[in-house]
Design a protein around this motif. Structure first.
Motif, short mmCIF file in Angstrom:
data_model
loop_
_atom_site.label_atom_id
_atom_site.label_comp_id
_atom_site.label_asym_id
_atom_site.label_seq_id
_atom_site.Cartn_x
_atom_site.Cartn_y
_atom_site.Cartn_z
N UNK A 288 0.83 -1.21 0.00
CA UNK A 288 0.00 0.00 0.00
C UNK A 288 0.87 1.26 0.00
N UNK A 289 0.37 2.29 -0.64
CA UNK A 289 0.99 3.62 -0.55
C UNK A 289 0.81 4.18 0.86
N UNK A 290 1.78 4.93 1.31
CA UNK A 290 1.60 5.63 2.59
C UNK A 290 1.83 4.70 3.77
N UNK A 291 1.25 5.08 4.93
CA UNK A 291 1.55 4.39 6.19
C UNK A 291 0.38 3.57 6.70
N UNK A 292 -0.78 3.69 6.08
CA UNK A 292 -1.96 3.00 6.62
C UNK A 292 -2.02 1.55 6.16
N UNK A 293 -2.00 0.59 7.11
CA UNK A 293 -2.10 -0.82 6.70
C UNK A 293 -3.46 -1.11 6.08
N UNK A 294 -3.44 -2.05 5.15
CA UNK A 294 -4.67 -2.55 4.52
C UNK A 294 -4.87 -3.97 5.04
N UNK A 299 -11.49 -5.16 -0.29
CA UNK A 299 -11.68 -5.43 -1.72
C UNK A 299 -10.65 -4.67 -2.54
N UNK A 300 -10.22 -5.25 -3.65
CA UNK A 300 -9.29 -4.60 -4.57
C UNK A 300 -10.01 -4.30 -5.88
N UNK A 343 -10.12 -0.82 -1.07
CA UNK A 343 -11.22 -0.08 -0.45
C UNK A 343 -11.13 -0.25 1.06
N UNK A 344 -10.72 0.81 1.75
CA UNK A 344 -10.62 0.78 3.22
C UNK A 344 -11.66 1.75 3.78
N UNK A 345 -12.75 1.17 4.26
CA UNK A 345 -13.87 1.96 4.82
C UNK A 345 -14.26 3.12 3.89
N UNK A 346 -14.40 2.82 2.61
CA UNK A 346 -14.87 3.82 1.65
C UNK A 346 -13.77 4.68 1.04
N UNK A 347 -12.55 4.59 1.56
CA UNK A 347 -11.43 5.34 0.98
C UNK A 347 -10.64 4.42 0.06
N UNK A 348 -10.28 4.94 -1.12
CA UNK A 348 -9.49 4.13 -2.06
C UNK A 348 -8.01 4.38 -1.82
N UNK A 349 -7.29 3.33 -1.39
CA UNK A 349 -5.85 3.46 -1.13
C UNK A 349 -5.09 2.80 -2.27
N UNK A 350 -4.18 3.55 -2.92
CA UNK A 350 -3.39 2.94 -3.99
C UNK A 350 -2.53 1.82 -3.41
N UNK A 351 -2.44 0.71 -4.17
CA UNK A 351 -1.71 -0.45 -3.68
C UNK A 351 -1.04 -1.13 -4.88
N UNK A 352 0.25 -1.39 -4.78
CA UNK A 352 0.99 -1.96 -5.91
C UNK A 352 1.19 -3.45 -5.74
N UNK A 353 0.98 -4.19 -6.81
CA UNK A 353 1.32 -5.62 -6.82
C UNK A 353 2.84 -5.73 -6.77
N UNK A 354 3.34 -6.59 -5.90
CA UNK A 354 4.79 -6.73 -5.74
C UNK A 354 5.14 -8.21 -5.57
#
Length: 366
Positions: A288-294, A299-300, A343-354
């Motif tokens: 995930x981008x940033x510091x917030x864990x997913x 859902x992706x 989708x984290x509680x209605x917020x879309x967090x960018x997340x890269x496949x790695x």
């Protein structure tokens, strides 16, 4: 499960004395953290040696003239090809090739094997194996043992100081160093490490010796989870379930090529047809981008908002310094570098496949 049904570790008093905070896991009351806290426990394991009580897991001895044949039916495994002391990661599959449990099988003798099963599935695994054993000249015996794991770069040295030599034991091998003891060199952290199944009195003695060594600390289930996630290792019930097959799980390396073609294990035909058409989804690492864990269950979606998959494990990686996750994504989107959104509680967090693992494995293979 009600409180009365909760199982307790034989060494629970030692964990209480060490200040453990307990929580429920797979029907057991387990130490989640100790006073140092999950971050320090995690890093201590990576840098020194972490001691884990894994007595919630189950050891079965499978023996008799038909033991290898029984295991070959129950698992996509050539048990007879294992050398004495060799361990193999494998599975119990259902007829649809879904993973009932993932296991480690070690060959102890010509017709004796040790099977290590997960806590949540121990009772089901025993029923499954006993039912199959009715057709073979083999006996399934659950063992009553305390099961300890010591993991990390100082694990071998701490065991040596406690009077247990490990030098000749290589990665993915297991032996019986003393009567009623079983010791293997594998692990769930990505670090060099050992698992020891032994009678309770011996375990109390060993724990006392190990904890006199400043390199060794008790580590709880919370850090066990973050360590295995950084190492890209699956947790059954989350990353592996009876609905997920080994091909989708990225675990075909555990099944020898000749068995894929001609094995008669349960689920063989279903697995062959999945391999022929190709799995529709694939287990991948997710950053995930940033510091917030997913977290698991998120859902992706792709950039256009189309369903792309889901997260099965997620949290913060203390060694990587950023959130880490694993999940299943549509095959077409499973390439490292692809950008998805969680989708984290209605917020879309960018997340890269790695690619996995997030931290390199440091097993002692030679």
């Amino acid at each position: 499960m009600t409180g009365e049904d909760t199982k307790h570790l034989p060494l629970e008093d030692l964990h209480s004395a060490a200040g453990a905070r307990f929580g429920a896991f797979a029907g057991w009351s387990m130490p989640l953290t100790y006073p140092a806290g999950v971050m320090k426990e995690h890093l201590h394991t990576r840098e020194h040696a972490g001691l884990f009580d894994i007595s919630h897991m189950k050891l079965f001895e499978v023996g008799g003239p038909g033991a290898a044949a029984l295991l070959n039916r129950a698992c996509p495994l050539d048990a007879g090809a294992l050398e004495i002391a060799q361990s193999k990661y494998t599975f119990f599959l259902n007829e649809a090739a879904g993973v009932i449990d993932d296991l480690i099988v070690t060959r102890l003798g010509d017709s004796r094997f040790m099977v290590v099963a997960n806590a949540g599935n121990a009772a089901e695994d025993e029923r499954h194996l006993r039912a199959l054993a009715a057709d073979f000249d083999a006996k399934v015996e659950p063992l009553d043992r305390v099961f300890l794991a010591i993991q990390g770069p100082d694990a071998w040295a701490a065991l040596s100081r406690a009077g247990i030599e490990t030098g000749s034991l290589l990665f993915m091998h297991g032996v019986e160093p003393r009567q009623n003891w079983f010791m293997s060199r594998s692990g769930y952290t990505g670090e060099d490490g050992f698992e020891i199944g032994l009678p309770e009195a011996d375990a109390r003695d060993l724990v006392g010796k190990l904890l006199q060594d400043e390199r060794v600390q008790w580590i709880g289930l919370a850090a066990r989870d973050s360590l295995r996630l950084e190492a890209g290792l699956c947790l059954h019930g989350q990353d592996l379930t009876p609905e997920i097959d080994p091909a989708s799980g990225g675990l075909m390396w555990a099944i020898p090529k000749e068995l894929r073609a001609s094995g008669h294990f349960i689920g063989a035909d279903a697995l062959r047809s999945i391999l022929e058409r190709g799995p529709s989804q694939k287990r991948v690492g997710l950053k995930p981008d940033g510091r917030q864990p997913v977290r698991a269950g998120a859902a992706l979606v792709d950039a256009d908002g189309n369903a792309a998959g889901h997260v099965t494990s997620g949290g913060f990686g203390p060694s990587t310094g950023h959130p880490v996750a694993m999940g299943y994504v549509d095959n077409a989107l499973a390439k490292p570098g692809n950008r998805l959104f969680a989708d984290v509680r209605g917020t879309r967090i960018p997340i890269d496949v790695t690619s996995l693992p997030f931290t390199p494995h440091r097993y002692r293979k030679g």
